[in-house]
Design a protein around this motif. Sequence first.
Motif, PDB file in Angstrom:
ATOM      1  N   ILE A 159       0.840  -1.206   0.000  1.00  0.00           N
ATOM      2  CA  ILE A 159       0.000   0.000   0.000  1.00  0.00           C
ATOM      3  C   ILE A 159       0.871   1.250   0.000  1.00  0.00           C
ATOM      4  CG2 ILE A 159      -1.720   1.315   1.289  1.00  0.00           C
ATOM      5  CD1 ILE A 159      -2.636  -1.438   2.483  1.00  0.00           C
ATOM      6  N   ALA A 160       1.870   1.275   0.878  1.00  0.00           N
ATOM      7  CA  ALA A 160       2.724   2.459   1.004  1.00  0.00           C
ATOM      8  C   ALA A 160       3.486   2.744  -0.284  1.00  0.00           C
ATOM      9  CB  ALA A 160       3.708   2.273   2.161  1.00  0.00           C
ATOM     10  N   ILE A 161       4.063   1.719  -0.875  1.00  0.00           N
ATOM     11  CA  ILE A 161       4.843   1.908  -2.103  1.00  0.00           C
ATOM     12  C   ILE A 161       3.961   2.359  -3.254  1.00  0.00           C
ATOM     13  CG2 ILE A 161       6.195   0.710  -3.862  1.00  0.00           C
ATOM     14  CD1 ILE A 161       7.304  -1.058  -1.592  1.00  0.00           C
ATOM     15  N   ALA A 162       2.823   1.686  -3.433  1.00  0.00           N
ATOM     16  CA  ALA A 162       1.927   2.040  -4.531  1.00  0.00           C
ATOM     17  C   ALA A 162       1.389   3.455  -4.363  1.00  0.00           C
ATOM     18  CB  ALA A 162       0.790   1.037  -4.627  1.00  0.00           C
ATOM     19  N   ALA A 163       1.070   3.836  -3.133  1.00  0.00           N
ATOM     20  CA  ALA A 163       0.511   5.170  -2.889  1.00  0.00           C
ATOM     21  C   ALA A 163       1.528   6.255  -3.181  1.00  0.00           C
ATOM     22  CB  ALA A 163       0.018   5.276  -1.445  1.00  0.00           C
ATOM     23  N   THR A 164       2.747   6.085  -2.691  1.00  0.00           N
ATOM     24  CA  THR A 164       3.756   7.145  -2.829  1.00  0.00           C
ATOM     25  C   THR A 164       4.402   7.178  -4.210  1.00  0.00           C
ATOM     26  OG1 THR A 164       5.398   5.674  -1.808  1.00  0.00           O
ATOM     27  CG2 THR A 164       4.259   7.248  -0.371  1.00  0.00           C
ATOM     28  N   THR A 165       4.191   6.139  -5.009  1.00  0.00           N
ATOM     29  CA  THR A 165       4.653   6.171  -6.403  1.00  0.00           C
ATOM     30  C   THR A 165       3.502   6.505  -7.348  1.00  0.00           C
ATOM     31  OG1 THR A 165       4.360   3.757  -6.578  1.00  0.00           O
ATOM     32  CG2 THR A 165       6.563   4.584  -6.016  1.00  0.00           C
ATOM     33  N   HIS A 166       2.363   6.870  -6.764  1.00  0.00           N
ATOM     34  CA  HIS A 166       1.178   7.319  -7.506  1.00  0.00           C
ATOM     35  C   HIS A 166       0.624   6.249  -8.437  1.00  0.00           C
ATOM     36  CE1 HIS A 166       1.246  11.795  -6.531  1.00  0.00           C
ATOM     37  NE2 HIS A 166       2.247  11.272  -5.840  1.00  0.00           N
ATOM     38  N   GLU A 167       0.717   4.995  -8.012  1.00  0.00           N
ATOM     39  CA  GLU A 167       0.023   3.911  -8.701  1.00  0.00           C
ATOM     40  C   GLU A 167      -1.360   3.802  -8.056  1.00  0.00           C
ATOM     41  OE1 GLU A 167       2.599   0.352  -9.614  1.00  0.00           O
ATOM     42  OE2 GLU A 167       3.897   1.389  -8.165  1.00  0.00           O
ATOM     43  N   THR A 168      -2.227   4.716  -8.447  1.00  0.00           N
ATOM     44  CA  THR A 168      -3.475   4.931  -7.721  1.00  0.00           C
ATOM     45  C   THR A 168      -4.353   3.692  -7.655  1.00  0.00           C
ATOM     46  OG1 THR A 168      -3.430   7.256  -8.375  1.00  0.00           O
ATOM     47  CG2 THR A 168      -5.513   6.382  -7.558  1.00  0.00           C
ATOM     48  N   ASP A 169      -4.613   3.073  -8.777  1.00  0.00           N
ATOM     49  CA  ASP A 169      -5.505   1.907  -8.783  1.00  0.00           C
ATOM     50  C   ASP A 169      -4.925   0.758  -7.971  1.00  0.00           C
ATOM     51  OD1 ASP A 169      -7.356   3.248 -10.321  1.00  0.00           O
ATOM     52  OD2 ASP A 169      -6.671   2.400 -12.221  1.00  0.00           O
ATOM     53  N   ARG A 170      -3.615   0.538  -8.101  1.00  0.00           N
ATOM     54  CA  ARG A 170      -2.973  -0.528  -7.335  1.00  0.00           C
ATOM     55  C   ARG A 170      -3.051  -0.243  -5.851  1.00  0.00           C
ATOM     56  NH1 ARG A 170       3.514  -1.294  -6.886  1.00  0.00           N
ATOM     57  NH2 ARG A 170       3.512  -2.900  -5.267  1.00  0.00           N
ATOM     58  N   ALA A 171      -2.776   0.991  -5.452  1.00  0.00           N
ATOM     59  CA  ALA A 171      -2.812   1.352  -4.033  1.00  0.00           C
ATOM     60  C   ALA A 171      -4.213   1.187  -3.455  1.00  0.00           C
ATOM     61  CB  ALA A 171      -2.331   2.784  -3.844  1.00  0.00           C
ATOM     62  N   CYS A 172      -5.203   1.649  -4.192  1.00  0.00           N
ATOM     63  CA  CYS A 172      -6.586   1.565  -3.703  1.00  0.00           C
ATOM     64  C   CYS A 172      -7.055   0.123  -3.614  1.00  0.00           C
ATOM     65  CB  CYS A 172      -7.506   2.380  -4.607  1.00  0.00           C
ATOM     66  SG  CYS A 172      -7.265   4.174  -4.469  1.00  0.00           S
ATOM     67  N   ALA A 173      -6.692  -0.694  -4.600  1.00  0.00           N
ATOM     68  CA  ALA A 173      -7.068  -2.107  -4.563  1.00  0.00           C
ATOM     69  C   ALA A 173      -6.396  -2.811  -3.392  1.00  0.00           C
ATOM     70  CB  ALA A 173      -6.694  -2.785  -5.873  1.00  0.00           C
ATOM     71  N   ALA A 174      -5.122  -2.475  -3.151  1.00  0.00           N
ATOM     72  CA  ALA A 174      -4.388  -3.100  -2.047  1.00  0.00           C
ATOM     73  C   ALA A 174      -4.976  -2.698  -0.701  1.00  0.00           C
ATOM     74  CB  ALA A 174      -2.916  -2.719  -2.119  1.00  0.00           C
ATOM     75  N   LEU A 175      -5.344  -1.428  -0.545  1.00  0.00           N
ATOM     76  CA  LEU A 175      -5.925  -0.972   0.710  1.00  0.00           C
ATOM     77  C   LEU A 175      -7.288  -1.625   0.945  1.00  0.00           C
ATOM     78  CD1 LEU A 175      -5.923   0.783   3.230  1.00  0.00           C
ATOM     79  CD2 LEU A 175      -6.862   2.658   1.846  1.00  0.00           C
ATOM     80  N   LYS A 176      -8.104  -1.689  -0.096  1.00  0.00           N
ATOM     81  CA  LYS A 176      -9.421  -2.303   0.059  1.00  0.00           C
ATOM     82  C   LYS A 176      -9.298  -3.769   0.447  1.00  0.00           C
ATOM     83  CE  LYS A 176     -13.949  -2.657  -2.116  1.00  0.00           C
ATOM     84  NZ  LYS A 176     -14.817  -2.158  -3.214  1.00  0.00           N
ATOM     85  N   ALA A 177      -8.402  -4.489  -0.222  1.00  0.00           N
ATOM     86  CA  ALA A 177      -8.208  -5.898   0.103  1.00  0.00           C
ATOM     87  C   ALA A 177      -7.709  -6.057   1.540  1.00  0.00           C
ATOM     88  CB  ALA A 177      -7.211  -6.522  -0.873  1.00  0.00           C
ATOM     89  N   HIS A 178      -6.829  -5.177   1.960  1.00  0.00           N
ATOM     90  CA  HIS A 178      -6.282  -5.212   3.318  1.00  0.00           C
ATOM     91  C   HIS A 178      -7.388  -5.014   4.356  1.00  0.00           C
ATOM     92  CE1 HIS A 178      -3.532  -4.401   6.648  1.00  0.00           C
ATOM     93  NE2 HIS A 178      -4.142  -3.248   6.844  1.00  0.00           N
ATOM     94  N   ILE A 179      -8.250  -4.045   4.134  1.00  0.00           N
ATOM     95  CA  ILE A 179      -9.345  -3.771   5.069  1.00  0.00           C
ATOM     96  C   ILE A 179     -10.311  -4.953   5.129  1.00  0.00           C
ATOM     97  CG2 ILE A 179     -11.377  -2.318   5.460  1.00  0.00           C
ATOM     98  CD1 ILE A 179      -9.705   0.024   4.310  1.00  0.00           C
ATOM     99  N   LEU A 180     -10.649  -5.505   3.974  1.00  0.00           N
ATOM    100  CA  LEU A 180     -11.587  -6.631   3.934  1.00  0.00           C
ATOM    101  C   LEU A 180     -10.992  -7.865   4.600  1.00  0.00           C
ATOM    102  CD1 LEU A 180     -13.070  -6.223   0.333  1.00  0.00           C
ATOM    103  CD2 LEU A 180     -14.157  -5.632   2.517  1.00  0.00           C
ATOM    104  N   ARG A 181      -9.696  -8.109   4.378  1.00  0.00           N
ATOM    105  CA  ARG A 181      -9.056  -9.255   5.033  1.00  0.00           C
ATOM    106  C   ARG A 181      -9.068  -9.090   6.550  1.00  0.00           C
ATOM    107  NH1 ARG A 181      -4.554  -8.458   1.291  1.00  0.00           N
ATOM    108  NH2 ARG A 181      -4.928  -9.700  -0.593  1.00  0.00           N
ATOM    109  N   THR A 182      -8.828  -7.867   7.000  1.00  0.00           N
ATOM    110  CA  THR A 182      -8.853  -7.600   8.441  1.00  0.00           C
ATOM    111  C   THR A 182     -10.241  -7.870   9.009  1.00  0.00           C
ATOM    112  OG1 THR A 182      -7.078  -5.961   8.312  1.00  0.00           O
ATOM    113  CG2 THR A 182      -8.566  -5.819  10.208  1.00  0.00           C
ATOM    114  N   GLY A 183     -11.274  -7.411   8.310  1.00  0.00           N
ATOM    115  CA  GLY A 183     -12.639  -7.660   8.756  1.00  0.00           C
ATOM    116  C   GLY A 183     -12.954  -9.145   8.822  1.00  0.00           C
ATOM    117  N   GLU A 184     -12.521  -9.899   7.816  1.00  0.00           N
ATOM    118  CA  GLU A 184     -12.758 -11.345   7.800  1.00  0.00           C
ATOM    119  C   GLU A 184     -12.025 -12.032   8.945  1.00  0.00           C
ATOM    120  OE1 GLU A 184     -11.426 -12.456   3.953  1.00  0.00           O
ATOM    121  OE2 GLU A 184     -13.144 -11.578   2.899  1.00  0.00           O
ATOM    122  N   ALA A 185     -10.783 -11.617   9.182  1.00  0.00           N
ATOM    123  CA  ALA A 185      -9.999 -12.230  10.255  1.00  0.00           C
ATOM    124  C   ALA A 185     -10.616 -11.940  11.622  1.00  0.00           C
ATOM    125  CB  ALA A 185      -8.558 -11.727  10.206  1.00  0.00           C
TER     126      ALA A 185
END
Length: 226
Positions: A188-214
């Motif tokens: 998330i950090a790398i994608a966000a700070t290198t302005h890979e917007t779609d990758r960063a947003c997809a990674a953050l969303k997946a991270h949040i959903l995985r946390t909720g499932e866990a």
Amino acid sequence: MPEAPRKETISSRISATLRSAILRGDMAPGSRINLDRLREEYDISISPLREAVSRLVADGLVEFEDQRGYRVAPVSLANLAEVTALRAELDVMALRASITHGGLDWESDVLRTHYLLTRAIRDPARPETFAAWEEAHSKFHRALIGGCGMPLMLTICGVLHNMTDRYRHLFPPGDVTDRDVAAEHGEIAIAATTHETDRACAALKAHILRTGEALSARMVAKGKTV
């Protein structure tokens, strides 16, 4: 006039103490908050105590009901699912705006807080390590969305973060996990700070959903099924 700063200091201190007690589970979910007992315990007047508790209402950790007073916000699978779904949408929206508008200061803050998070240790065998990790983790997630330029969005996301943090405190991970949370944060950090917007947003969303499932799985394992 000199009394105002002192009152603010007392309220802040009591709010922080009560917040810690709620996050640790010392004040059980759904339990009533007896202001008179707390006033005697902390030896303070009712005014700063009400202010302290009101702050926790704004943070989503305490609820107020007419004629019934304050109580610690309850926890449930349904509430966790709602919090997770909202974060998966709103945090991602705020991250996308932050990547667009945040600038160098925002990028620096993301990288700084991510580095501090990588240095924090969360060892299930050493419960005392959790507090420092949680603080670093919260700062990183808040930094990710901190450049969005939408104060109301940040307030809403802040409440949702507080609620997620509480579930993570109440239902901590065990010794074994099939997730590499550090790698998720790094992506998330790398994608966000290198302005890979779609990758960063997809990674953050997946991270949040995985946390909720866990968290949901850990709640069920502990017998929390409502």
